[in-house]
Design a protein around this motif. Sequence first.
Motif, PDB file in Angstrom:
ATOM      1  N   GLN A  27      39.085  -6.589 -41.493  1.00  0.00           N
ATOM      2  CA  GLN A  27      39.782  -7.261 -42.593  1.00  0.00           C
ATOM      3  C   GLN A  27      38.949  -7.175 -43.877  1.00  0.00           C
ATOM      4  O   GLN A  27      37.720  -7.166 -43.839  1.00  0.00           O
ATOM      5  N   LEU A  28      39.630  -7.090 -45.003  1.00  0.00           N
ATOM      6  CA  LEU A  28      38.953  -6.971 -46.299  1.00  0.00           C
ATOM      7  C   LEU A  28      38.702  -8.362 -46.871  1.00  0.00           C
ATOM      8  O   LEU A  28      39.479  -8.872 -47.680  1.00  0.00           O
ATOM      9  N   ILE A  29      37.604  -8.988 -46.434  1.00  0.00           N
ATOM     10  CA  ILE A  29      37.299 -10.361 -46.829  1.00  0.00           C
ATOM     11  C   ILE A  29      36.012 -10.387 -47.654  1.00  0.00           C
ATOM     12  O   ILE A  29      34.980  -9.857 -47.234  1.00  0.00           O
ATOM     13  N   ARG A  30      36.093 -11.011 -48.815  1.00  0.00           N
ATOM     14  CA  ARG A  30      34.918 -11.208 -49.658  1.00  0.00           C
ATOM     15  C   ARG A  30      34.519 -12.679 -49.610  1.00  0.00           C
ATOM     16  O   ARG A  30      35.380 -13.562 -49.519  1.00  0.00           O
ATOM     17  N   VAL A  31      33.225 -12.932 -49.707  1.00  0.00           N
ATOM     18  CA  VAL A  31      32.691 -14.288 -49.600  1.00  0.00           C
ATOM     19  C   VAL A  31      31.864 -14.616 -50.832  1.00  0.00           C
ATOM     20  O   VAL A  31      31.041 -13.816 -51.276  1.00  0.00           O
ATOM     21  N   SER A  32      32.090 -15.789 -51.388  1.00  0.00           N
ATOM     22  CA  SER A  32      31.228 -16.297 -52.453  1.00  0.00           C
ATOM     23  C   SER A  32      30.900 -17.749 -52.147  1.00  0.00           C
ATOM     24  O   SER A  32      31.712 -18.471 -51.566  1.00  0.00           O
ATOM     25  N   VAL A  33      29.697 -18.180 -52.530  1.00  0.00           N
ATOM     26  CA  VAL A  33      29.245 -19.543 -52.249  1.00  0.00           C
ATOM     27  C   VAL A  33      28.651 -20.144 -53.510  1.00  0.00           C
ATOM     28  O   VAL A  33      27.848 -19.512 -54.188  1.00  0.00           O
ATOM     29  N   ASN A  34      29.049 -21.371 -53.794  1.00  0.00           N
ATOM     30  CA  ASN A  34      28.519 -22.097 -54.944  1.00  0.00           C
ATOM     31  C   ASN A  34      28.303 -23.551 -54.533  1.00  0.00           C
ATOM     32  O   ASN A  34      29.258 -24.258 -54.219  1.00  0.00           O
ATOM     33  N   SER A  35      27.043 -23.985 -54.513  1.00  0.00           N
ATOM     34  CA  SER A  35      26.676 -25.358 -54.146  1.00  0.00           C
ATOM     35  C   SER A  35      27.227 -25.733 -52.767  1.00  0.00           C
ATOM     36  O   SER A  35      27.694 -26.850 -52.559  1.00  0.00           O
ATOM     37  N   GLY A  36      27.188 -24.789 -51.849  1.00  0.00           N
ATOM     38  CA  GLY A  36      27.633 -25.061 -50.488  1.00  0.00           C
ATOM     39  C   GLY A  36      29.127 -24.953 -50.280  1.00  0.00           C
ATOM     40  O   GLY A  36      29.615 -25.144 -49.160  1.00  0.00           O
ATOM     41  N   ILE A  37      29.880 -24.652 -51.331  1.00  0.00           N
ATOM     42  CA  ILE A  37      31.333 -24.482 -51.206  1.00  0.00           C
ATOM     43  C   ILE A  37      31.641 -22.998 -51.056  1.00  0.00           C
ATOM     44  O   ILE A  37      31.322 -22.200 -51.937  1.00  0.00           O
ATOM     45  N   VAL A  38      32.242 -22.639 -49.931  1.00  0.00           N
ATOM     46  CA  VAL A  38      32.536 -21.242 -49.616  1.00  0.00           C
ATOM     47  C   VAL A  38      33.948 -20.901 -50.087  1.00  0.00           C
ATOM     48  O   VAL A  38      34.895 -21.640 -49.812  1.00  0.00           O
ATOM     49  N   ARG A  39      34.075 -19.764 -50.761  1.00  0.00           N
ATOM     50  CA  ARG A  39      35.385 -19.255 -51.169  1.00  0.00           C
ATOM     51  C   ARG A  39      35.620 -17.904 -50.500  1.00  0.00           C
ATOM     52  O   ARG A  39      34.766 -17.020 -50.591  1.00  0.00           O
ATOM     53  N   LEU A  40      36.764 -17.791 -49.836  1.00  0.00           N
ATOM     54  CA  LEU A  40      37.128 -16.554 -49.168  1.00  0.00           C
ATOM     55  C   LEU A  40      38.224 -15.865 -49.966  1.00  0.00           C
ATOM     56  O   LEU A  40      39.227 -16.487 -50.330  1.00  0.00           O
ATOM     57  N   HIS A  41      38.033 -14.576 -50.237  1.00  0.00           N
ATOM     58  CA  HIS A  41      39.004 -13.793 -50.990  1.00  0.00           C
ATOM     59  C   HIS A  41      39.299 -12.510 -50.227  1.00  0.00           C
ATOM     60  O   HIS A  41      38.522 -12.083 -49.376  1.00  0.00           O
ATOM     61  N   GLY A  42      40.423 -11.880 -50.562  1.00  0.00           N
ATOM     62  CA  GLY A  42      40.771 -10.612 -49.942  1.00  0.00           C
ATOM     63  C   GLY A  42      42.051 -10.707 -49.149  1.00  0.00           C
ATOM     64  O   GLY A  42      42.896 -11.587 -49.397  1.00  0.00           O
ATOM     65  N   THR A  43      42.216  -9.817 -48.186  1.00  0.00           N
ATOM     66  CA  THR A  43      43.446  -9.755 -47.404  1.00  0.00           C
ATOM     67  C   THR A  43      43.159  -9.781 -45.914  1.00  0.00           C
ATOM     68  O   THR A  43      42.129  -9.281 -45.451  1.00  0.00           O
ATOM     69  N   VAL A  44      44.091 -10.371 -45.174  1.00  0.00           N
ATOM     70  CA  VAL A  44      44.056 -10.358 -43.706  1.00  0.00           C
ATOM     71  C   VAL A  44      45.462 -10.032 -43.221  1.00  0.00           C
ATOM     72  O   VAL A  44      46.431 -10.140 -43.969  1.00  0.00           O
ATOM     73  N   GLN A  45      45.569  -9.631 -41.965  1.00  0.00           N
ATOM     74  CA  GLN A  45      46.855  -9.166 -41.446  1.00  0.00           C
ATOM     75  C   GLN A  45      47.725 -10.279 -40.869  1.00  0.00           C
ATOM     76  O   GLN A  45      48.894 -10.056 -40.591  1.00  0.00           O
ATOM     77  N   SER A  46      47.164 -11.470 -40.678  1.00  0.00           N
ATOM     78  CA  SER A  46      47.954 -12.555 -40.099  1.00  0.00           C
ATOM     79  C   SER A  46      47.346 -13.903 -40.450  1.00  0.00           C
ATOM     80  O   SER A  46      46.169 -13.997 -40.833  1.00  0.00           O
ATOM     81  N   PHE A  47      48.157 -14.967 -40.288  1.00  0.00           N
ATOM     82  CA  PHE A  47      47.657 -16.316 -40.497  1.00  0.00           C
ATOM     83  C   PHE A  47      46.559 -16.653 -39.495  1.00  0.00           C
ATOM     84  O   PHE A  47      45.624 -17.398 -39.810  1.00  0.00           O
ATOM     85  N   ARG A  48      46.677 -16.124 -38.267  1.00  0.00           N
ATOM     86  CA  ARG A  48      45.664 -16.399 -37.247  1.00  0.00           C
ATOM     87  C   ARG A  48      44.302 -15.894 -37.689  1.00  0.00           C
ATOM     88  O   ARG A  48      43.274 -16.552 -37.488  1.00  0.00           O
ATOM     89  N   ARG A  49      44.276 -14.712 -38.304  1.00  0.00           N
ATOM     90  CA  ARG A  49      43.002 -14.176 -38.786  1.00  0.00           C
ATOM     91  C   ARG A  49      42.472 -14.991 -39.965  1.00  0.00           C
ATOM     92  O   ARG A  49      41.266 -15.214 -40.080  1.00  0.00           O
ATOM     93  N   ALA A  50      43.369 -15.430 -40.837  1.00  0.00           N
ATOM     94  CA  ALA A  50      42.932 -16.278 -41.955  1.00  0.00           C
ATOM     95  C   ALA A  50      42.321 -17.571 -41.433  1.00  0.00           C
ATOM     96  O   ALA A  50      41.278 -18.033 -41.916  1.00  0.00           O
ATOM     97  N   LEU A  51      42.967 -18.182 -40.430  1.00  0.00           N
ATOM     98  CA  LEU A  51      42.448 -19.410 -39.845  1.00  0.00           C
ATOM     99  C   LEU A  51      41.104 -19.170 -39.171  1.00  0.00           C
ATOM    100  O   LEU A  51      40.180 -19.979 -39.292  1.00  0.00           O
ATOM    101  N   ALA A  52      40.981 -18.027 -38.477  1.00  0.00           N
ATOM    102  CA  ALA A  52      39.711 -17.701 -37.809  1.00  0.00           C
ATOM    103  C   ALA A  52      38.584 -17.551 -38.829  1.00  0.00           C
ATOM    104  O   ALA A  52      37.456 -18.012 -38.597  1.00  0.00           O
ATOM    105  N   ALA A  53      38.873 -16.916 -39.962  1.00  0.00           N
ATOM    106  CA  ALA A  53      37.860 -16.745 -41.007  1.00  0.00           C
ATOM    107  C   ALA A  53      37.432 -18.094 -41.575  1.00  0.00           C
ATOM    108  O   ALA A  53      36.241 -18.346 -41.795  1.00  0.00           O
ATOM    109  N   MET A  54      38.393 -18.988 -41.799  1.00  0.00           N
ATOM    110  CA  MET A  54      38.081 -20.303 -42.338  1.00  0.00           C
ATOM    111  C   MET A  54      37.251 -21.116 -41.347  1.00  0.00           C
ATOM    112  O   MET A  54      36.286 -21.793 -41.726  1.00  0.00           O
ATOM    113  N   GLU A  55      37.612 -21.056 -40.060  1.00  0.00           N
ATOM    114  CA  GLU A  55      36.872 -21.804 -39.046  1.00  0.00           C
ATOM    115  C   GLU A  55      35.447 -21.274 -38.915  1.00  0.00           C
ATOM    116  O   GLU A  55      34.500 -22.051 -38.758  1.00  0.00           O
TER     117      GLU A  55
END
Length: 226
Positions: free
Chosen positions: A28-56
């Motif tokens: 999956q094409l996922i980019r990660v940025s962190v600022n003061s401990g807050i993680v931001r995920l950007h990019g694309t995934v193929q399903s909601f399940r993968r998005a949830l897995a990335a967040m978890e």
Amino acid sequence: KELMVNGDKVMEGAIHEALIRDKRLSAQLIRVSVNSGIVRLHGTVQSFRRALAAMELAASWPGVRDVVNGLLVVPAGNLTDTEVAEKVRAALASTEDVVQDTITVSVEAGVATLQGSVGDAWQYGIADDVARSAGGVRDVRNLLVANLTDLVNDDETAHEIQNAVSRVCGHSTETVQAAVNGSTVVLSGTVATLPQREAVRNAVRRFGFLDVQNNIQVVPQQGEVD
């Protein structure tokens, strides 16, 4: 401040490497940025399940205060809306917890709309989850109506939720409060980690509420990683 920035960069690299190592997310094409401990995920995934897995995965990292989901679901293949609707109907029909005959499904631009009725709030949530897992679904509009006549007294429910929260936190806690109003529960207070915050929310969802408003703040205890 410099130490905090360096810590964010270390966390950013570690989470990115963990996403690459995860078999569900490595392609999956996922980019990660962190600022003061807050993680931001950007990019694309193929399903909601993968998005949830990335967040978890990101939320489980030590020192993470919150995860902001900026991921866009772009399903593989080129399914038509009619084909996506059939996949959603098939997924609902294969789920014993939901009576699919009372639900109508329509899809436009990959967004599935659920209409009709279900027996209770639990089925409402299950139908939503099942629809999101179907192939080709970009998002879900859940317009189902649930029969809420069996909900018990709000105060009794709040007491049971408080007991569930205590079990999740591993000890008796007065730092998290639950207020119940019909089909809605509002959580407030503080916990020490983001995974603990999500664990409390997941425990409360099992009570079958249509709406769980999670206003719990993450406040690391002294000695925890910032």
